[in-house]
Design a protein around this motif. Sequence first.
Motif, PDB file in Angstrom:
ATOM      1  N   LEU A 146      -1.688   9.503  -9.051  1.00  0.00           N
ATOM      2  CA  LEU A 146      -1.539   9.395  -7.600  1.00  0.00           C
ATOM      3  C   LEU A 146      -1.582   7.953  -7.112  1.00  0.00           C
ATOM      4  O   LEU A 146      -1.288   7.684  -5.954  1.00  0.00           O
ATOM      5  CB  LEU A 146      -2.638  10.199  -6.902  1.00  0.00           C
ATOM      6  CG  LEU A 146      -2.637  11.703  -7.185  1.00  0.00           C
ATOM      7  CD1 LEU A 146      -3.798  12.370  -6.478  1.00  0.00           C
ATOM      8  CD2 LEU A 146      -1.325  12.322  -6.755  1.00  0.00           C
ATOM      9  N   ALA A 147      -1.964   7.028  -7.979  1.00  0.00           N
ATOM     10  CA  ALA A 147      -2.028   5.619  -7.593  1.00  0.00           C
ATOM     11  C   ALA A 147      -0.619   5.043  -7.498  1.00  0.00           C
ATOM     12  O   ALA A 147       0.243   5.332  -8.334  1.00  0.00           O
ATOM     13  CB  ALA A 147      -2.858   4.831  -8.591  1.00  0.00           C
ATOM     14  N   GLU A 148      -0.385   4.220  -6.490  1.00  0.00           N
ATOM     15  CA  GLU A 148       0.928   3.608  -6.275  1.00  0.00           C
ATOM     16  C   GLU A 148       0.783   2.092  -6.332  1.00  0.00           C
ATOM     17  O   GLU A 148       0.109   1.500  -5.488  1.00  0.00           O
ATOM     18  CB  GLU A 148       1.500   4.039  -4.925  1.00  0.00           C
ATOM     19  CG  GLU A 148       1.757   5.539  -4.811  1.00  0.00           C
ATOM     20  CD  GLU A 148       2.296   5.921  -3.439  1.00  0.00           C
ATOM     21  OE1 GLU A 148       2.451   5.010  -2.587  1.00  0.00           O
ATOM     22  OE2 GLU A 148       2.547   7.118  -3.212  1.00  0.00           O
ATOM     23  N   GLY A 149       1.387   1.455  -7.342  1.00  0.00           N
ATOM     24  CA  GLY A 149       1.323   0.006  -7.472  1.00  0.00           C
ATOM     25  C   GLY A 149       1.116  -0.409  -8.914  1.00  0.00           C
ATOM     26  O   GLY A 149       0.643   0.377  -9.743  1.00  0.00           O
ATOM     27  N   ASN A 150       1.469  -1.660  -9.207  1.00  0.00           N
ATOM     28  CA  ASN A 150       1.367  -2.182 -10.574  1.00  0.00           C
ATOM     29  C   ASN A 150       0.239  -3.183 -10.750  1.00  0.00           C
ATOM     30  O   ASN A 150      -0.129  -3.509 -11.875  1.00  0.00           O
ATOM     31  CB  ASN A 150       2.693  -2.843 -10.974  1.00  0.00           C
ATOM     32  CG  ASN A 150       3.845  -1.853 -10.961  1.00  0.00           C
ATOM     33  OD1 ASN A 150       3.694  -0.713 -11.391  1.00  0.00           O
ATOM     34  ND2 ASN A 150       4.998  -2.298 -10.464  1.00  0.00           N
ATOM     35  N   THR A 151      -0.293  -3.683  -9.656  1.00  0.00           N
ATOM     36  CA  THR A 151      -1.381  -4.662  -9.724  1.00  0.00           C
ATOM     37  C   THR A 151      -2.564  -4.146  -8.910  1.00  0.00           C
ATOM     38  O   THR A 151      -2.442  -3.199  -8.126  1.00  0.00           O
ATOM     39  CB  THR A 151      -0.943  -6.030  -9.171  1.00  0.00           C
ATOM     40  OG1 THR A 151      -0.670  -5.899  -7.764  1.00  0.00           O
ATOM     41  CG2 THR A 151       0.297  -6.532  -9.896  1.00  0.00           C
ATOM     42  N   HIS A 152      -3.692  -4.800  -9.096  1.00  0.00           N
ATOM     43  CA  HIS A 152      -4.889  -4.397  -8.358  1.00  0.00           C
ATOM     44  C   HIS A 152      -4.657  -4.480  -6.858  1.00  0.00           C
ATOM     45  O   HIS A 152      -5.000  -3.547  -6.104  1.00  0.00           O
ATOM     46  CB  HIS A 152      -6.058  -5.294  -8.768  1.00  0.00           C
ATOM     47  CG  HIS A 152      -7.315  -5.034  -8.000  1.00  0.00           C
ATOM     48  ND1 HIS A 152      -8.099  -3.922  -8.218  1.00  0.00           N
ATOM     49  CD2 HIS A 152      -7.919  -5.741  -6.999  1.00  0.00           C
ATOM     50  CE1 HIS A 152      -9.139  -3.936  -7.397  1.00  0.00           C
ATOM     51  NE2 HIS A 152      -9.050  -5.039  -6.653  1.00  0.00           N
ATOM     52  N   ASN A 153      -4.042  -5.565  -6.411  1.00  0.00           N
ATOM     53  CA  ASN A 153      -3.814  -5.743  -4.982  1.00  0.00           C
ATOM     54  C   ASN A 153      -2.830  -4.722  -4.425  1.00  0.00           C
ATOM     55  O   ASN A 153      -3.016  -4.190  -3.329  1.00  0.00           O
ATOM     56  CB  ASN A 153      -3.311  -7.157  -4.689  1.00  0.00           C
ATOM     57  CG  ASN A 153      -4.395  -8.194  -4.851  1.00  0.00           C
ATOM     58  OD1 ASN A 153      -5.583  -7.887  -4.807  1.00  0.00           O
ATOM     59  ND2 ASN A 153      -3.999  -9.453  -5.058  1.00  0.00           N
ATOM     60  N   SER A 154      -1.768  -4.461  -5.180  1.00  0.00           N
ATOM     61  CA  SER A 154      -0.782  -3.489  -4.702  1.00  0.00           C
ATOM     62  C   SER A 154      -1.351  -2.084  -4.669  1.00  0.00           C
ATOM     63  O   SER A 154      -1.022  -1.281  -3.784  1.00  0.00           O
ATOM     64  CB  SER A 154       0.478  -3.540  -5.576  1.00  0.00           C
ATOM     65  OG  SER A 154       0.195  -3.171  -6.910  1.00  0.00           O
ATOM     66  N   LEU A 155      -2.225  -1.751  -5.630  1.00  0.00           N
ATOM     67  CA  LEU A 155      -2.876  -0.446  -5.627  1.00  0.00           C
ATOM     68  C   LEU A 155      -3.746  -0.288  -4.377  1.00  0.00           C
ATOM     69  O   LEU A 155      -3.699   0.758  -3.705  1.00  0.00           O
ATOM     70  CB  LEU A 155      -3.738  -0.284  -6.881  1.00  0.00           C
ATOM     71  CG  LEU A 155      -2.996  -0.057  -8.206  1.00  0.00           C
ATOM     72  CD1 LEU A 155      -3.947  -0.231  -9.383  1.00  0.00           C
ATOM     73  CD2 LEU A 155      -2.371   1.332  -8.233  1.00  0.00           C
ATOM     74  N   LEU A 156      -4.518  -1.319  -4.064  1.00  0.00           N
ATOM     75  CA  LEU A 156      -5.378  -1.253  -2.890  1.00  0.00           C
ATOM     76  C   LEU A 156      -4.564  -1.226  -1.600  1.00  0.00           C
ATOM     77  O   LEU A 156      -4.885  -0.486  -0.661  1.00  0.00           O
ATOM     78  CB  LEU A 156      -6.323  -2.452  -2.867  1.00  0.00           C
ATOM     79  CG  LEU A 156      -7.562  -2.363  -3.761  1.00  0.00           C
ATOM     80  CD1 LEU A 156      -8.356  -3.657  -3.698  1.00  0.00           C
ATOM     81  CD2 LEU A 156      -8.443  -1.189  -3.333  1.00  0.00           C
ATOM     82  N   GLU A 157      -3.512  -2.011  -1.552  1.00  0.00           N
ATOM     83  CA  GLU A 157      -2.680  -2.055  -0.355  1.00  0.00           C
ATOM     84  C   GLU A 157      -2.057  -0.690  -0.083  1.00  0.00           C
ATOM     85  O   GLU A 157      -2.033  -0.211   1.057  1.00  0.00           O
ATOM     86  CB  GLU A 157      -1.590  -3.118  -0.507  1.00  0.00           C
ATOM     87  CG  GLU A 157      -0.716  -3.283   0.723  1.00  0.00           C
ATOM     88  CD  GLU A 157       0.344  -4.346   0.541  1.00  0.00           C
ATOM     89  OE1 GLU A 157       1.207  -4.474   1.423  1.00  0.00           O
ATOM     90  OE2 GLU A 157       0.301  -5.054  -0.495  1.00  0.00           O
ATOM     91  N   SER A 158      -1.544  -0.052  -1.124  1.00  0.00           N
ATOM     92  CA  SER A 158      -0.956   1.272  -0.969  1.00  0.00           C
ATOM     93  C   SER A 158      -1.999   2.292  -0.532  1.00  0.00           C
ATOM     94  O   SER A 158      -1.752   3.125   0.353  1.00  0.00           O
ATOM     95  CB  SER A 158      -0.314   1.716  -2.281  1.00  0.00           C
ATOM     96  OG  SER A 158       0.149   3.057  -2.188  1.00  0.00           O
ATOM     97  N   ALA A 159      -3.183   2.240  -1.136  1.00  0.00           N
ATOM     98  CA  ALA A 159      -4.238   3.186  -0.782  1.00  0.00           C
ATOM     99  C   ALA A 159      -4.679   3.000   0.658  1.00  0.00           C
ATOM    100  O   ALA A 159      -4.930   3.978   1.377  1.00  0.00           O
ATOM    101  CB  ALA A 159      -5.422   3.020  -1.728  1.00  0.00           C
ATOM    102  N   ARG A 160      -4.770   1.765   1.118  1.00  0.00           N
ATOM    103  CA  ARG A 160      -5.191   1.510   2.503  1.00  0.00           C
ATOM    104  C   ARG A 160      -4.178   2.057   3.501  1.00  0.00           C
ATOM    105  O   ARG A 160      -4.546   2.449   4.609  1.00  0.00           O
ATOM    106  CB  ARG A 160      -5.409   0.015   2.720  1.00  0.00           C
ATOM    107  CG  ARG A 160      -6.641  -0.545   2.005  1.00  0.00           C
ATOM    108  CD  ARG A 160      -6.976  -1.943   2.483  1.00  0.00           C
ATOM    109  NE  ARG A 160      -8.159  -2.468   1.810  1.00  0.00           N
ATOM    110  CZ  ARG A 160      -8.117  -3.366   0.839  1.00  0.00           C
ATOM    111  NH1 ARG A 160      -6.946  -3.845   0.427  1.00  0.00           N
ATOM    112  NH2 ARG A 160      -9.231  -3.792   0.267  1.00  0.00           N
ATOM    113  N   ARG A 161      -2.902   2.063   3.122  1.00  0.00           N
ATOM    114  CA  ARG A 161      -1.894   2.635   4.010  1.00  0.00           C
ATOM    115  C   ARG A 161      -2.026   4.149   4.097  1.00  0.00           C
ATOM    116  O   ARG A 161      -1.660   4.751   5.114  1.00  0.00           O
ATOM    117  CB  ARG A 161      -0.485   2.262   3.535  1.00  0.00           C
ATOM    118  CG  ARG A 161      -0.094   0.808   3.771  1.00  0.00           C
ATOM    119  CD  ARG A 161       1.414   0.634   3.639  1.00  0.00           C
ATOM    120  NE  ARG A 161       1.882   1.018   2.314  1.00  0.00           N
ATOM    121  CZ  ARG A 161       2.050   0.173   1.308  1.00  0.00           C
ATOM    122  NH1 ARG A 161       1.755  -1.113   1.474  1.00  0.00           N
ATOM    123  NH2 ARG A 161       2.505   0.590   0.131  1.00  0.00           N
TER     124      ARG A 161
END
Length: 368
Positions: free
Chosen positions: A274-289
């Motif tokens: 369910l995680a969306e993104g390839n980096t730590h920052n992108s994962l967090l950014e997607s989750a925050r949205r």
Amino acid sequence: RSGLDQVAAALDALVAGVRPPDGIAPLTGIRELYNLLSGDYEMTGVFNPDRVYLANVTSSTMAGITANVLNKRVVTMFHQYPRWWEPIVTTEDFATLQDVRWITLGGVGELPTVAEGAAYTELTWADQYQSDSFVKKGGYLGLTIEAIDKDDTGRLRAAPRALAQAAWLTLAKSVSAIFTANSGVGPAINVGGATRDLFHDSSGNLGSDALSWSAYVATRTAMRKQTELNSDERLGALTAPKYLLVPPDLEMTALQILASEGEPGTADNDANPLAEGNTHNSLLESARRRVIVIDLWTDTDNWACVADPLLYPSIGLAFRYGRTPEIFSVASPTAGLMFTNDTMPIKVRFFYAVGPTDYRGLYKHNVT
């Protein structure tokens, strides 16, 4: 610019707490504004046109200019507040205050095959609707002759923020209440001609599990299994959850569920699909949205999921007279509050309607 235009520009700068544009003389405060537009240097509350050197000034000029300036400031400030509800609602503007009907179409199912040269068959379809009424929210703040005489400019500067914040909080509470009304099962809706709570066991959108990886996965599966109105066809990806709604107490848990590279809570740390993104920052950014924190929710355990409104609308938000609060100020020295109370009223008004449009794109957990 005309003389009145220059005064309006100076007032705009005064309320904003900045210098006016080049060529515009700044105002020292609201007392100077009052004197310029009323000629009432003795502060009696009476309009003296013979002392006003600006053209086209009447007894209502100050009220009109003040309302226009405050309107601009209120709109600006209102848009600065976090409108957390916008991703989960379908917003529409209406031309009348007639009750709003949120229509859900369904029943078509799969399109039948049409043989070469054959006639098309008429499709059977049906709809159901939810109805909501517009509400009028508002009130007024009073700018008194005493405040003007004391040159209390700070009071005038504070008015736009106070009005914008009140309108923002009012609308936020109306959307939040869809999930918390009626002890957490939401308002009553129309389901097949019968009245039922928005979140109900029979609708397959009510649970009682604490927020966790497994509970979220089970909720996601249940939402994908919702079927089209008047047919048994699964809606699947249309009603799959896109947004996870939580109180502030569950924010970190929600972010971990959607941002962890590995599956949360497992010893072998399997991949989190369910995680969306390839980096730590992108994962967090997607989750925050995808995680929406509703600070108005006081229950520390309850949570909810909402489908993408572009794919399946679930909550409707209707506006009349604009999507931001309106400011009015009408003051006459011979009538109304200015005459009886020495007060220039600054009125705020906000018309909107909000409510669920269909249960299939919503899921709520009332944790016991």
